[in-house]
Design a protein around this motif. Structure first.
Motif, PDB file in Angstrom:
ATOM      1  N   ILE A   1      -6.856  65.328  16.806  1.00  0.00           N
ATOM      2  CA  ILE A   1      -6.272  65.821  15.752  1.00  0.00           C
ATOM      3  C   ILE A   1      -5.059  66.612  16.661  1.00  0.00           C
ATOM      4  CG2 ILE A   1      -5.083  68.168  14.186  1.00  0.00           C
ATOM      5  CD1 ILE A   1      -7.646  66.702  12.315  1.00  0.00           C
ATOM      6  N   ILE A   2      -6.268  67.646  17.816  1.00  0.00           N
ATOM      7  CA  ILE A   2      -5.350  68.125  18.781  1.00  0.00           C
ATOM      8  C   ILE A   2      -4.418  67.457  19.829  1.00  0.00           C
ATOM      9  CG2 ILE A   2      -5.891  69.429  20.974  1.00  0.00           C
ATOM     10  CD1 ILE A   2      -8.252  70.689  18.971  1.00  0.00           C
ATOM     11  N   HIS A   3      -5.713  66.726  19.893  1.00  0.00           N
ATOM     12  CA  HIS A   3      -4.287  65.395  21.218  1.00  0.00           C
ATOM     13  C   HIS A   3      -2.860  64.785  20.893  1.00  0.00           C
ATOM     14  CE1 HIS A   3      -5.459  63.787  25.153  1.00  0.00           C
ATOM     15  NE2 HIS A   3      -5.114  62.819  24.706  1.00  0.00           N
ATOM     16  N   THR A   4      -3.779  64.532  19.788  1.00  0.00           N
ATOM     17  CA  THR A   4      -1.944  64.291  18.408  1.00  0.00           C
ATOM     18  C   THR A   4      -1.019  65.833  18.794  1.00  0.00           C
ATOM     19  OG1 THR A   4      -3.416  62.686  17.520  1.00  0.00           O
ATOM     20  CG2 THR A   4      -0.675  62.735  16.685  1.00  0.00           C
ATOM     21  N   LEU A   5      -1.328  66.076  18.661  1.00  0.00           N
ATOM     22  CA  LEU A   5      -0.081  67.774  18.528  1.00  0.00           C
ATOM     23  C   LEU A   5       0.062  67.776  19.343  1.00  0.00           C
ATOM     24  CD1 LEU A   5      -2.092  70.195  15.893  1.00  0.00           C
ATOM     25  CD2 LEU A   5      -0.156  69.523  15.348  1.00  0.00           C
ATOM     26  N   LYS A   6      -0.997  67.531  20.578  1.00  0.00           N
ATOM     27  CA  LYS A   6      -0.334  67.818  22.918  1.00  0.00           C
ATOM     28  C   LYS A   6       0.692  67.433  22.725  1.00  0.00           C
ATOM     29  CE  LYS A   6      -2.516  68.552  26.990  1.00  0.00           C
ATOM     30  NZ  LYS A   6      -3.842  68.258  27.846  1.00  0.00           N
ATOM     31  N   SER A   7       0.684  65.383  22.221  1.00  0.00           N
ATOM     32  CA  SER A   7       2.360  65.256  22.914  1.00  0.00           C
ATOM     33  C   SER A   7       3.068  64.792  22.103  1.00  0.00           C
ATOM     34  CB  SER A   7       0.992  63.471  22.433  1.00  0.00           C
ATOM     35  OG  SER A   7       0.900  63.541  21.326  1.00  0.00           O
ATOM     36  N   SER A   8       3.087  65.520  21.289  1.00  0.00           N
ATOM     37  CA  SER A   8       4.287  66.266  19.641  1.00  0.00           C
ATOM     38  C   SER A   8       5.338  67.332  20.534  1.00  0.00           C
ATOM     39  CB  SER A   8       3.896  66.660  18.704  1.00  0.00           C
ATOM     40  OG  SER A   8       2.954  68.201  18.384  1.00  0.00           O
TER      41      SER A   8
ATOM     42  N   TYR B   1      -0.583  76.876  19.035  1.00  0.00           N
ATOM     43  CA  TYR B   1      -1.431  77.761  18.495  1.00  0.00           C
ATOM     44  C   TYR B   1      -2.692  76.847  17.122  1.00  0.00           C
ATOM     45  CZ  TYR B   1       2.103  80.851  20.297  1.00  0.00           C
ATOM     46  OH  TYR B   1       2.908  81.317  21.130  1.00  0.00           O
ATOM     47  N   ILE B   2      -1.926  76.454  16.669  1.00  0.00           N
ATOM     48  CA  ILE B   2      -3.065  75.428  15.644  1.00  0.00           C
ATOM     49  C   ILE B   2      -3.748  74.491  16.395  1.00  0.00           C
ATOM     50  CG2 ILE B   2      -2.379  73.121  14.267  1.00  0.00           C
ATOM     51  CD1 ILE B   2       0.281  73.526  13.730  1.00  0.00           C
ATOM     52  N   SER B   3      -3.448  74.100  17.449  1.00  0.00           N
ATOM     53  CA  SER B   3      -4.634  73.629  17.842  1.00  0.00           C
ATOM     54  C   SER B   3      -5.513  74.370  18.687  1.00  0.00           C
ATOM     55  CB  SER B   3      -4.668  72.693  19.683  1.00  0.00           C
ATOM     56  OG  SER B   3      -2.785  71.711  19.519  1.00  0.00           O
ATOM     57  N   TYR B   4      -5.623  75.866  18.753  1.00  0.00           N
ATOM     58  CA  TYR B   4      -6.356  77.136  19.338  1.00  0.00           C
ATOM     59  C   TYR B   4      -7.113  77.398  18.249  1.00  0.00           C
ATOM     60  CZ  TYR B   4      -3.599  78.043  23.682  1.00  0.00           C
ATOM     61  OH  TYR B   4      -3.763  77.784  24.836  1.00  0.00           O
ATOM     62  N   GLY B   5      -6.754  77.503  16.681  1.00  0.00           N
ATOM     63  CA  GLY B   5      -6.562  77.690  15.637  1.00  0.00           C
ATOM     64  C   GLY B   5      -7.892  76.628  15.313  1.00  0.00           C
ATOM     65  N   LEU B   6      -7.582  75.369  15.375  1.00  0.00           N
ATOM     66  CA  LEU B   6      -8.382  74.179  14.989  1.00  0.00           C
ATOM     67  C   LEU B   6      -9.778  74.278  15.429  1.00  0.00           C
ATOM     68  CD1 LEU B   6      -8.729  71.933  13.064  1.00  0.00           C
ATOM     69  CD2 LEU B   6      -7.725  70.370  14.407  1.00  0.00           C
ATOM     70  N   THR B   7      -9.868  74.585  16.912  1.00  0.00           N
ATOM     71  CA  THR B   7     -10.756  74.696  17.998  1.00  0.00           C
ATOM     72  C   THR B   7     -12.397  75.897  17.586  1.00  0.00           C
ATOM     73  OG1 THR B   7      -9.427  73.528  19.855  1.00  0.00           O
ATOM     74  CG2 THR B   7     -11.699  74.607  20.120  1.00  0.00           C
TER      75      THR B   7
ATOM     76  N   TYR C   1     -14.420  67.862  25.293  1.00  0.00           N
ATOM     77  CA  TYR C   1     -13.400  67.931  25.861  1.00  0.00           C
ATOM     78  C   TYR C   1     -12.190  69.016  26.092  1.00  0.00           C
ATOM     79  CZ  TYR C   1      -8.315  67.130  24.366  1.00  0.00           C
ATOM     80  OH  TYR C   1      -7.070  66.989  23.800  1.00  0.00           O
ATOM     81  N   VAL C   2     -12.684  69.750  25.564  1.00  0.00           N
ATOM     82  CA  VAL C   2     -11.979  70.905  26.179  1.00  0.00           C
ATOM     83  C   VAL C   2     -12.037  71.780  27.383  1.00  0.00           C
ATOM     84  CG1 VAL C   2     -12.136  73.714  25.379  1.00  0.00           C
ATOM     85  CG2 VAL C   2     -12.231  72.406  23.409  1.00  0.00           C
ATOM     86  N   ILE C   3     -12.858  71.391  28.007  1.00  0.00           N
ATOM     87  CA  ILE C   3     -13.324  71.410  29.114  1.00  0.00           C
ATOM     88  C   ILE C   3     -12.252  70.261  30.039  1.00  0.00           C
ATOM     89  CG2 ILE C   3     -15.193  71.616  31.159  1.00  0.00           C
ATOM     90  CD1 ILE C   3     -16.950  72.235  29.451  1.00  0.00           C
ATOM     91  N   LEU C   4     -12.529  69.501  30.002  1.00  0.00           N
ATOM     92  CA  LEU C   4     -12.594  68.312  30.503  1.00  0.00           C
ATOM     93  C   LEU C   4     -10.305  68.705  30.724  1.00  0.00           C
ATOM     94  CD1 LEU C   4     -14.287  65.271  29.289  1.00  0.00           C
ATOM     95  CD2 LEU C   4     -14.087  65.897  31.658  1.00  0.00           C
ATOM     96  N   GLU C   5     -10.042  68.632  29.359  1.00  0.00           N
ATOM     97  CA  GLU C   5      -8.231  68.819  29.191  1.00  0.00           C
ATOM     98  C   GLU C   5      -7.974  70.031  30.495  1.00  0.00           C
ATOM     99  OE1 GLU C   5      -6.077  67.810  27.473  1.00  0.00           O
ATOM    100  OE2 GLU C   5      -6.927  65.421  27.450  1.00  0.00           O
ATOM    101  N   TYR C   6      -8.456  71.297  30.136  1.00  0.00           N
ATOM    102  CA  TYR C   6      -8.223  72.689  30.789  1.00  0.00           C
ATOM    103  C   TYR C   6      -8.225  72.045  32.019  1.00  0.00           C
ATOM    104  CZ  TYR C   6      -8.609  77.172  33.177  1.00  0.00           C
ATOM    105  OH  TYR C   6      -9.057  77.585  34.107  1.00  0.00           O
ATOM    106  N   PHE C   7      -9.504  71.517  33.015  1.00  0.00           N
ATOM    107  CA  PHE C   7      -9.325  70.894  34.138  1.00  0.00           C
ATOM    108  C   PHE C   7      -8.459  70.412  34.862  1.00  0.00           C
ATOM    109  CE2 PHE C   7     -13.425  73.541  34.196  1.00  0.00           C
ATOM    110  CZ  PHE C   7     -13.817  73.912  35.523  1.00  0.00           C
ATOM    111  N   LYS C   8      -8.018  69.074  33.544  1.00  0.00           N
ATOM    112  CA  LYS C   8      -7.067  68.826  34.186  1.00  0.00           C
ATOM    113  C   LYS C   8      -5.444  68.927  33.678  1.00  0.00           C
ATOM    114  CE  LYS C   8      -5.276  64.083  31.712  1.00  0.00           C
ATOM    115  NZ  LYS C   8      -4.983  63.318  30.914  1.00  0.00           N
ATOM    116  N   SER C   9      -5.193  69.797  33.270  1.00  0.00           N
ATOM    117  CA  SER C   9      -4.078  70.727  33.645  1.00  0.00           C
ATOM    118  C   SER C   9      -4.485  71.282  35.281  1.00  0.00           C
ATOM    119  CB  SER C   9      -4.084  71.427  32.583  1.00  0.00           C
ATOM    120  OG  SER C   9      -5.172  72.304  32.482  1.00  0.00           O
TER     121      SER C   9
END
Length: 324
Positions: free
Chosen positions: A121-128, A135-141, A163-171
């Protein structure tokens, strides 16, 4: 992605390298069953594997034809399911634990599914382009993390945190090699920390891996046979007890189990080193061609070290949808 198409009068079916590898490992399982004279005992499971692959490929064309729409439908369906299920847990008169185990076999698998659902869900929201996606992604996490901590699921915690760590360093870096190294270091710290939770359970898993290693040592190339772990494990556990190779703690924690709680060890025990190599080739293929889903795939591959999610139909199907 390496692929070619088979055309019929009205449609085409794409066959890629992953499909060839999957069919190859299924053929290997079939040949292994014949070699070990186990075919009759698991022939219906062979049939189920082939039929599942066949029908999944039939839906592939429709799914990929409307890929963006389909991905959103998957995310929405997962969201609705989890919302209804959580609501049912809250209002049920029965024990919430009993309700979870009725649908997911045990609490850990439910937590892993919840973590995987949140990640998708977070990944889908990120690409939208949704205004409040962040904010929804933070709350869901945070919500998912709270549930996981309450239910004490280490594997789900590892999946979500990976996932959170990988996405953070990927950014912070566009190159895969640059963000993987610091990510793995931090993830390793999370894994070690997670294993201090439920110490008895951790010791129990270490004993299962130790016993499974004996099975692998005796059947290194051919394995013990597909779907034979649950039948073979008690024999090796008993042999350790008879040989006085178990500590008092291991005797206390010893129990029959149908899984190795590590999919790589489980695959090696059942299918031998050949089956493991073929399975690793599939995981490498999906990671290499994962595109935007590389971080999800890698998070799942990490969790495979500590759980048996391949043996959970609902989790496996959810992962399979990402591979299309």
């Amino acid at each position: 992605m390496l692929a070619f198409n088979l055309y019929t009068s009205k449609t085409s079916i794409e066959i890629n390298l992953a499909d060839i590898l999957i069919v190859s490992i299924l053929a290997y399982i079939l040949l292994q069953g014949l070699y070990l004279n186990q075919f009759n005992s698991v022939r219906y499971k062979y049939l189920t594997l082939f039929v599942t692959l066949f029908f999944f490929k039939l839906t592939y064309t429709l799914y990929t034809k409307h890929l963006t729409f389909s991905k959103h439908v998957v995310a929405i369906t997962i969201t609705v399911f989890n919302f209804i299920f959580l609501l049912k847990i809250i209002i049920t008169k029965d024990s919430p634990i009993n309700l979870i185990e009725r649908y997911f076999d045990n609490i850990s698998l439910y937590c892993i599914f919840l973590a995987l659902s949140s990640v998708i869900i977070i990944h889908t929201l990120k690409s939208s382009n949704f205004k409040f996606a962040k904010y929804i992604s933070y709350g869901l996490t945070i919500l998912t993390l709270i549930i996981i901590v309450i239910l004490k699921s280490r594997s789900a915690f590892i999946l979500l945190s990976s996932y959170v760590i990988l996405e953070y360093f990927k950014s912070t870096s566009s190159r895969t090699t640059k963000y993987l190294i610091p990510s793995i270091v931090v993830i390793l710290f999370c894994v070690i920390s997670a294993f201090f939770v439920k110490n008895d359970s951790t010791q129990g898993r270490l004993f299962i891996w130790k016993t499974s290693a004996l099975m692998i040592n005796d059947n290194f190339f051919t394995g013990i046979g597909y779907d034979k772990f649950a039948l073979t494990y008690p024999i090796y556990q008993a042999s350790q007890y008879e040989a006085n190779n178990m500590t008092q703690k291991e005797i206390y924690l010893a129990d029959n189990t149908a899984f190795a709680f590590n999919e790589y060890i489980h695959i090696t025990a059942e299918l031998g080193i050949v089956g493991l190599i073929m399975s690793l080739l599939i995981t490498v293929f999906y990671f290499y061609n994962g595109g935007n889903y590389k971080t999800i795939y890698l998070s799942v591959f990490i969790v495979l070290l500590f759980s048996y999610i391949i043996h959970s139909s609902i989790i496996t199907y959810t992962i399979a949808l990402l591979s299309t």
